[in-house]
Design a protein around this motif. Structure first.
Motif, PDB file in Angstrom:
ATOM      1  N   TRP A   1       3.060  -1.313  -4.364  1.00 18.93           N
ATOM      2  CA  TRP A   1       2.389  -0.055  -4.048  1.00 18.93           C
ATOM      3  C   TRP A   1       1.875  -0.008  -2.608  1.00 18.93           C
ATOM      4  O   TRP A   1       1.295   0.999  -2.190  1.00 18.93           O
TER       5      TRP A   1
ATOM      6  N   LEU B   1      -6.292  -2.008  -7.239  1.00 20.39           N
ATOM      7  CA  LEU B   1      -5.391  -3.169  -7.185  1.00 20.39           C
ATOM      8  C   LEU B   1      -6.150  -4.433  -6.821  1.00 20.39           C
ATOM      9  O   LEU B   1      -5.893  -5.503  -7.366  1.00 20.39           O
TER      10      LEU B   1
ATOM     11  N   LEU C   1      -2.432  -7.460  -1.403  1.00 23.75           N
ATOM     12  CA  LEU C   1      -2.153  -6.028  -1.233  1.00 23.75           C
ATOM     13  C   LEU C   1      -0.883  -5.812  -0.427  1.00 23.75           C
ATOM     14  O   LEU C   1      -0.074  -4.933  -0.732  1.00 23.75           O
TER      15      LEU C   1
ATOM     16  N   HIS D   1       2.167  -6.199  -2.485  1.00 22.94           N
ATOM     17  CA  HIS D   1       2.256  -5.378  -3.691  1.00 22.94           C
ATOM     18  C   HIS D   1       3.264  -4.238  -3.499  1.00 22.94           C
ATOM     19  O   HIS D   1       3.361  -3.673  -2.416  1.00 22.94           O
TER      20      HIS D   1
END
Lengths: 769, 118
Positions: free
Chosen positions: A203, A182, A198, A201
């Motif tokens: 995820w 990512l 991050l 995100h």
């Protein structure tokens, strides 16, 4: 720096051929490795204290993003010094502890390997590199825990440890790859820039879950903690090394290292506080029921790891500083207590707390070491443990909302129990009356009692003079976690405040508990009743169930009957091909191009079919063989009809040879037995005919495709021009594809050798069974 | 004619598979031979069959002047026949050896008892 990291690997490889030299007194010399590494890393202290970080970059597999990228900052330095420093003492200690051991060289090889992997782990600045070293520590600790390989329990414990940490490592790898994918980089320093991306995100929770799984298994967090007490089967120096400063702190290190990238959100904080909180209480609570010294230490280690995870979860500046301090505090007193226990075990032959007592009279220096370490673990003023405990309470008090009360009381209870456990190990064996049977106990070689004493003294020195290490070591470590410059000198005296009061309560209650409660095997039995609720029990059941399932699965699929394998393979092929055939568009039932039929062809085909059915249905072996040869000759005639003279000749020769061989070798065998029942035969016929039908249909589909004869044309036109031969088939075989034919000859020769040797082989009577 | 050959191929495959599924080792071997013949004919047929025109260049000419049978399937089948002979010869001798040792033609007698220990 690459050399520093890999030196341990070199040494462990060198110990394979040279091991015999180092089995005796020379074993001490191997300790030069960790001590020189310790000196090397210590020389960086001033640089790091200035807030600089040292990077080393060696390309390895740049295309995959895997590079030997090392970086030494405050956090790495703290860990490197612990690994090499405690490592040096353990190396020295073990040379005496395991003196004359059959596998001493092997021990040092594993230990060096382990140390190198730990160093690589804490210095790596690339998540994939970090993961490689992470796995190396799992593997080398597997060897270390199972070092007493004649002991079945020891082997089982090491397998459990490997299964748990290896399973976690697998998830960790997924998490790290996801993270690297990512953020587009695998370098930790570059990931810092992707931090906010991050965290936003979708995820992000998945990444955290995977990474936590890795950290929790490695750092023995509830419910994965059970491998750690089992790992106590290892020789004591290994336990001291793995469980005070290195292996189990790897998970804590990982969390601390990734905190600036992933930390500080709710997804980060709550799981860590909950899991760390449960673990610290669970471990401390269990430790007071144990009577085996190493078991007590194991559970108190679990508890200490819980505290560290808990602190990183809280994630405030104080909490992170507290974590840095506590890592060092715990490493010092825990290693010291482990090494003390080792001497007790070595000299008295028991680790049962109920049997030991009064040993100060014979093992005075060791008693001092034990006492000082216990005091540091208890957190008495003027010990380093006092500062550690202060920091922990500071951290829990400065949280928000209702948290301070809950977290602080949890921390206080845990610390009371830990204090009790520390006194039990460090004080109890030395206090009281010396039993008769230990009168003859004497102090071992100085290499065995100086390391614990040195560590315990350091605990006191750092406690009395925190200025020795706070600016040089601990603040840089906290800085690395927070990713901002950070300066907060540690103080011994904060004045009269709530923290001091809490410390006082902890001390008083802990001491009271020690005086009131006598350890006995009865209390151990009382909690063993609840074993069926324990995670290790459930995991054990799970592991057994998996094994049973695997055995059953294997027995079903791999049952040793050739026809069953064939049946399944062919059935699968029929289904797959049939599915494709019927879904792949209209099926053509008749070949597009049909050549005329003549009488003699029909006659040959008729004979062929009759021969085939005779072959299948006869019960005489000889008839079957003869019928097979009739099939071969009929096919030979077909080759004659359709312009393939070479094939006809070959088929004729080979068929004759086969029949001759068959009859010569097999004519004395009995007739066929009809071994299958009617149902099996019908089932097999169904499968076989459907396979035949599918093949026939596929043949028709293939024939109706346009025919490409470019290759045939090439051979036809060039056979004479290039190869000066007029029989094109022969030219292809011996010229254009000559090398293929040569290998065919080789295959035939091998078969011939096989035939001859099988015919000439004469077994002895004994081998016939 | 092609249709008849296709049927023949189907029959060879079917009987070959059926024989492979028997317990007798000799039947297994015969199944293998049948299957091999079927595969050879399949390749032959897919190269298109031609009557009376073997792929041999006329002694006076340097290349083909008329239609000719496809030489490639023939070269492939020739190789296949020879290799399968190697296989058959080895298998026949192996069968003989097994028969001498265990005095049985039954595949199930070859199963080792260790399998039961799992």
């Amino acid at each position: 720096m690459l050399i520093a990291v890999l030196a341990g690997l070199f040494v462990s490889v060198l110990l394979i051929p040279l091991g015999r030299l180092f089995k005796g007194r020379l074993a001490v010399l191997i300790s030069l490795l960790p001590t020189s590494l310790f000196a090397y890393f210590a020389s960086f202290i001033p640089t790091i204290a200035n807030g600089e970080a040292i990077s080393f970059h060696y390309p390895w597999v740049p295309s995959l993003g895997v590079d030997f990228h090392f970086r030494l900052d405050g956090l790495s330095l703290l860990f490197s010094l612990l690994i090499t420093g405690i490592g040096s003492l353990v190396f020295l200690y073990a040379s005496s502890y395991l003196k004359g051991h059959r596998y001493l060289d092997r021990f040092y090889a594993y230990l060096s390997l382990f140390m190198a992997s730990m160093l690589g782990l804490v210095l790596a600045d690339n998540v994939l590199l970090l993961f490689i070293f992470w796995e190396l520590t799992s593997i080398s600790s597997f060897f270390l825990i199972g070092f007493n390989n004649e002991d079945a329990n020891s082997r089982k414990s090491s397998l459990t440890a490997l299964a748990v940490t290896g399973g976690g490592g697998f998830l960790l790898m997924a998490g790290l790859i996801l993270m690297g994918h990512l953020s587009g980089t695998y370098a930790i320093q570059e990931m810092l820039n992707a931090s906010s991306f991050l965290k936003a995100h979708p995820w992000y929770p998945a990444i955290l879950a995977l990474i936590f799984a890795g950290a929790f298994t490695k750092s023995a967090q509830f419910p994965f903690h059970f491998w750690l007490p089992g790992a106590m089967k290892a020789p004591t120096p290994i336990s001291a090394y793995l469980h005070s400063a290195t292996m189990v702190k790897a998970g804590v290190y990982l969390l601390a290292r990734l905190y600036p990238i992933l930390g500080g959100t709710e997804y980060w904080t709550y799981p860590l506080i909950v899991v760390g909180g449960i673990t610290m209480f669970y471990g401390a609570f269990h430790s007071i029921f144990r009577t085996d010294l190493k078991s007590i230490l194991a559970y108190s280690t679990i508890s200490a790891l819980g505290i560290l995870v808990f602190l990183i979860g809280i994630g405030t500046e104080q909490a992170l500083l507290a974590a840095a301090v506590f890592i060092l505090v715990h490493a010092l007193y825990k290693a010291s207590l482990f090494l003390t226990t080792g001497v007790l075990d070595h000299e008295t032959g028991t680790r049962e707390i109920t049997q030991l007592g009064g040993l100060r009279k014979v093992l005075l220096p060791l008693a001092i070491a034990g006492l000082l370490a216990a005091l540091s673990s208890a957190g008495l003023p003027f010990t380093f443990g006092f500062i550690g405990k202060d920091q922990i309470y500071e951290a829990t008090l400065h949280t928000e909302g209702i948290m301070p009360i809950v977290l602080t009381s949890l921390a206080v209870i845990t610390n009371i129990l830990l204090l009790y456990a520390g006194l039990l190990v460090g004080l109890k064996p030395f206090a009281g009356k010396l039993p008769e049977r230990y009168q003859a106990v004497h102090l071992p070689h100085w290499l065995m009692w100086t390391p614990p004493l040195l560590l315990a003294l350091m605990g006191i020195a750092f406690g009395a003079f925190p200025a020795l290490i706070d600016a040089s070591l601990l603040n840089p470590a906290a800085t690395a976690m927070i990713n901002e410059t950070f300066d907060s000198p540690l103080k011994l005296w904060h004045g009269f405040n709530l923290v001091l009061l809490l410390s006082g309560i902890t001390l008083a209650l802990g001491a009271l508990l020690y005086l009131m409660r006598k350890p006995s095997s009865k209390s151990m039995a009382s909690i063993e009743r609840f074993n069926y609720l324990a995670p290790q029990y459930i995991f054990g059941k799970l592991a057994r169930a998996v094994r049973r399932f695997a055995a059953r699965y294997t027995r079903t699929l791999h049952n040793g009957f050739l026809r069953v394998y064939l049946f399944r393979i062919i059935m699968f092929a029929v289904l797959l091909l049939g599915f494709r055939l019927f879904t792949g568009g209209p099926i053509q039932w008749i070949p597009a191009h049909l050549s005329p039929i003549s009488v003699y062809e029909v006659a040959v085909l008729g004979i062929l079919i009759a021969a085939i059915f005779l072959t299948v249905n006869t019960s005489s072996r000889l008839t079957a063989v003869v019928a097979t040869s009739v099939i071969g000759y009929c096919i030979c005639l077909l080759f004659v009809f359709y312009s393939a003279p070479d094939l006809a000749m070959t088929q004729f020769t080979i068929d004759t040879l086969t029949v001759v061989l068959f009859v010569l070798v097999l004519f004395r065998l009995p007739p066929f037995l009809n071994l299958a029942n009617r149902r099996d035969r019908i089932r097999d016929w169904l499968l076989a005919s459907s396979f035949g039908a599918i093949i026939a249909l596929i043949t028709i589909q293939a024939m109706n495709q346009p025919f490409d004869d470019a290759v045939s044309k090439f051979y036809g036109e060039n056979a004479y021009v290039l190869a000066k031969g007029k029989n094109v088939v022969n030219v292809i075989l011996v010229d254009f594809r000559g090398i293929d034919t040569m290998f065919e000859v080789v295959v035939l020769s091998i078969a011939a050798i096989g035939v001859v040797s099988l015919l000439k082989l004469k077994l002895k009577a004994s081998e016939k069974e | 004619m092609e249709l008849l050959l296709v049927i023949l191929i189907g029959v060879l495959y079917a009987t070959g598979i059926f024989m492979l599924l028997r317990r007798s080792m000799v039947k297994l071997l015969i199944g293998l031979i049948l299957l091999g013949n079927g595969a050879n004919l399949l390749i032959f047929l897919l190269g298109r069959i031609t009557k009376g025109a073997p792929p041999v260049i006329d002694s006076a000419a340097k290349f083909f002047t008329d239609v000719y049978a496809d030489p490639i399937p023939q070269a492939l089948i020739l190789t296949a026949i020879v290799i399968s002979f190697g296989l058959q010869a080895f298998a026949i001798v192996l069968l003989k050896r097994v028969y001498v040792l265990i005095n049985s033609d039954d595949l199930d007698d070859l199963n080792t008892p260790e399998e039961e220990d799992i």
